[in-house]
Write a protein that holds these residues in place. Sequence first.
Motif, PDB file in Angstrom:
ATOM      1  N   ALA A 394      18.405  22.107  44.938  1.00  0.00           N
ATOM      2  CA  ALA A 394      19.712  22.303  45.805  1.00  0.00           C
ATOM      3  C   ALA A 394      20.578  23.384  45.539  1.00  0.00           C
ATOM      4  O   ALA A 394      21.122  23.566  44.247  1.00  0.00           O
ATOM      5  CB  ALA A 394      20.231  21.085  46.582  1.00  0.00           C
ATOM      6  N   ALA A 395      21.340  24.278  46.522  1.00  0.00           N
ATOM      7  CA  ALA A 395      22.459  24.935  46.066  1.00  0.00           C
ATOM      8  C   ALA A 395      23.584  24.017  45.883  1.00  0.00           C
ATOM      9  O   ALA A 395      24.067  23.097  46.746  1.00  0.00           O
ATOM     10  CB  ALA A 395      22.694  26.091  47.002  1.00  0.00           C
ATOM     11  N   ILE A 396      24.701  24.335  44.904  1.00  0.00           N
ATOM     12  CA  ILE A 396      25.668  23.680  44.553  1.00  0.00           C
ATOM     13  C   ILE A 396      26.973  24.844  44.851  1.00  0.00           C
ATOM     14  O   ILE A 396      27.065  25.697  44.284  1.00  0.00           O
ATOM     15  CB  ILE A 396      25.763  23.140  43.494  1.00  0.00           C
ATOM     16  N   LYS A 397      27.871  24.098  45.904  1.00  0.00           N
ATOM     17  CA  LYS A 397      28.925  25.036  46.144  1.00  0.00           C
ATOM     18  C   LYS A 397      30.404  24.284  45.911  1.00  0.00           C
ATOM     19  O   LYS A 397      30.153  22.862  46.042  1.00  0.00           O
ATOM     20  CB  LYS A 397      28.851  25.538  47.601  1.00  0.00           C
ATOM     21  N   LYS A 398      31.501  24.795  46.080  1.00  0.00           N
ATOM     22  CA  LYS A 398      32.440  24.045  46.030  1.00  0.00           C
ATOM     23  C   LYS A 398      33.692  24.684  46.640  1.00  0.00           C
ATOM     24  O   LYS A 398      33.861  26.087  46.588  1.00  0.00           O
ATOM     25  CB  LYS A 398      32.941  23.853  44.359  1.00  0.00           C
ATOM     26  N   THR A 399      34.703  24.072  47.303  1.00  0.00           N
ATOM     27  CA  THR A 399      35.942  24.535  47.597  1.00  0.00           C
ATOM     28  C   THR A 399      36.905  23.861  47.497  1.00  0.00           C
ATOM     29  O   THR A 399      36.896  22.374  47.461  1.00  0.00           O
ATOM     30  CB  THR A 399      35.939  24.989  49.339  1.00  0.00           C
ATOM     31  N   ASP A 400      38.150  24.316  47.370  1.00  0.00           N
ATOM     32  CA  ASP A 400      39.618  23.265  47.145  1.00  0.00           C
ATOM     33  C   ASP A 400      40.395  23.478  48.306  1.00  0.00           C
ATOM     34  O   ASP A 400      41.474  22.807  48.267  1.00  0.00           O
ATOM     35  CB  ASP A 400      40.284  23.756  45.892  1.00  0.00           C
ATOM     36  N   LEU A 401      39.850  24.038  49.430  1.00  0.00           N
ATOM     37  CA  LEU A 401      40.621  24.188  50.450  1.00  0.00           C
ATOM     38  C   LEU A 401      40.924  23.002  51.507  1.00  0.00           C
ATOM     39  O   LEU A 401      41.814  22.719  52.053  1.00  0.00           O
ATOM     40  CB  LEU A 401      39.927  25.266  51.610  1.00  0.00           C
ATOM     41  N   LEU A 402      40.185  21.782  51.074  1.00  0.00           N
ATOM     42  CA  LEU A 402      40.446  20.426  51.398  1.00  0.00           C
ATOM     43  C   LEU A 402      41.138  19.633  50.432  1.00  0.00           C
ATOM     44  O   LEU A 402      41.305  18.154  50.695  1.00  0.00           O
ATOM     45  CB  LEU A 402      39.356  19.939  52.035  1.00  0.00           C
ATOM     46  N   SER A 403      41.804  20.082  49.397  1.00  0.00           N
ATOM     47  CA  SER A 403      42.407  19.159  48.390  1.00  0.00           C
ATOM     48  C   SER A 403      43.521  18.833  49.151  1.00  0.00           C
ATOM     49  O   SER A 403      44.376  19.298  49.851  1.00  0.00           O
ATOM     50  CB  SER A 403      42.762  20.025  47.075  1.00  0.00           C
ATOM     51  N   GLY A 404      43.794  17.455  48.957  1.00  0.00           N
ATOM     52  CA  GLY A 404      45.118  16.761  49.508  1.00  0.00           C
ATOM     53  C   GLY A 404      46.365  17.152  48.820  1.00  0.00           C
ATOM     54  O   GLY A 404      47.433  16.616  49.502  1.00  0.00           O
ATOM     55  N   HIS A 405      46.396  17.477  47.596  1.00  0.00           N
ATOM     56  CA  HIS A 405      47.482  17.810  46.419  1.00  0.00           C
ATOM     57  C   HIS A 405      47.959  19.193  46.846  1.00  0.00           C
ATOM     58  O   HIS A 405      47.146  19.974  46.970  1.00  0.00           O
ATOM     59  CB  HIS A 405      47.025  17.534  45.298  1.00  0.00           C
TER      60      HIS A 405
END
Length: 461
Positions: A394-405
């Motif tokens: 599976a492709a693994i992706k990440k975003t920090d745009l929903l970080s609550g801090h």
Amino acid sequence: MKLTIWGAAQQVTGSMHLLQLDNYSILIDCGLDYEKGTYQEENQHFPFDPAEIDLVILTHAHIDHSGNLPTLLRMGFEGQILCTSATADLAELLLLDSVNVFLGKQNKKTKHRKGRSGPQPLYLQKHVMETVDRFVTIAFNKPFKINGAIELTFIAVGHLLGAAAAVLTITENGTTKKIAFTGDIGRKNYPVLIDPQPLPQVDYLVSESTYGGRFHSTDTTLQEKLIQTIEETCIKTPGRLIIPAFSIGRTQSLVFMLNQIFSKGLLPPVQIFVDSPLANFATDVYRKHHDLVSDEAKEFYQTKGDEFEFDNLTYVHDRKESLSISNYLEPCIIISSAGMLEGGRIQDHLYYNIQNYYCTILFIGYCAKGTLGDRLLRGDPIVRLRNRDLMVYAAIKKTDLLSGHGDHHDLMNTIKQQDPQKLKKVFLVHGELKNMNALATALSTECYDVVIPEKGEVIEL
């Protein structure tokens, strides 16, 4: 007046600060410290006598701030716990969920150690309910007299529904001082939540520093990132998008963003499954406290209806229904917990999809070192699930745009609301040392007196 930082000192988890007056002791937050190797055993040992604490102030519901409250009661605390109403409701859900985690760990260890019992739970459901009975809820921006010498005001800081900074006005020996504890500071324009509100001028500020020296992505918006990922995974190819998400806070914000995307017709319809019983309960809490959500969410509700309900969105309830998702053959989005992949129904979805070339796993939150989520993000080609070694296709992706801090800019903006000539000291907590140092350096250039206290250090105010 003495301040002792007993938790989240030069680390992120386990927030716990003791404020001692001549004849009164206040504990601000009482969170679980996940950075201790055997945290269930270690967290039951307090560095003070819980029976001598007169009052607890809870800034918000997250377990690293609330998770050791039942232990505090179990060890002798008899006072009240002050928090906002939304925090009380969410904390009850999270504390009950912690009991399930403790019992799950105990059962798992017992299976592998025949004839020996696993680690004893920190607390049980009865201890959680005793804790909930101690909650006294206070509205935002309404000064609350604790006694003749102490007044508390909660200021909204975003981050999580009901999250607050605690501002204490204390008169002692004829002198009045103000001290504020930020709890965790949120971000501006975060889905569903209001923006952090300005703090009044204080003499002392105890501030979180999680994202000191770190900045959130600015090259794209959350909506653009979601549209791009869904289009690539579910529209152009008949695949499935799996999003591990924390059940409380992150899931509700994500569902609202997806509602906006599909209600505007920005993408053709795609089936969405929210597979987390805890998230289902938490969403009802968000509905109950709708007066605390952002103006954007309120306006959406007035014009288009419930932010957390729309066509092609299904809330999964029982385990049988959850397992049946593996037989759903059309493109779909699966939102499930836990966010770091260390337990919960998300592991079922990984087991059936980690070797699927047409699957994308999108991480939207922090994954602690050593967790399954961290191993996938660092690119491990093989992971172990259900006692099987599985290749990661599976492709693994990440975003920090929903970080609550809030990031470095947000932290600086919050602290710079204080006049450096009037603010005597800033104490940095709730962050890794390198992040604290980065924030401290930036604040020092703005003429703030910054202290990074060690655990157990006693500070005279």
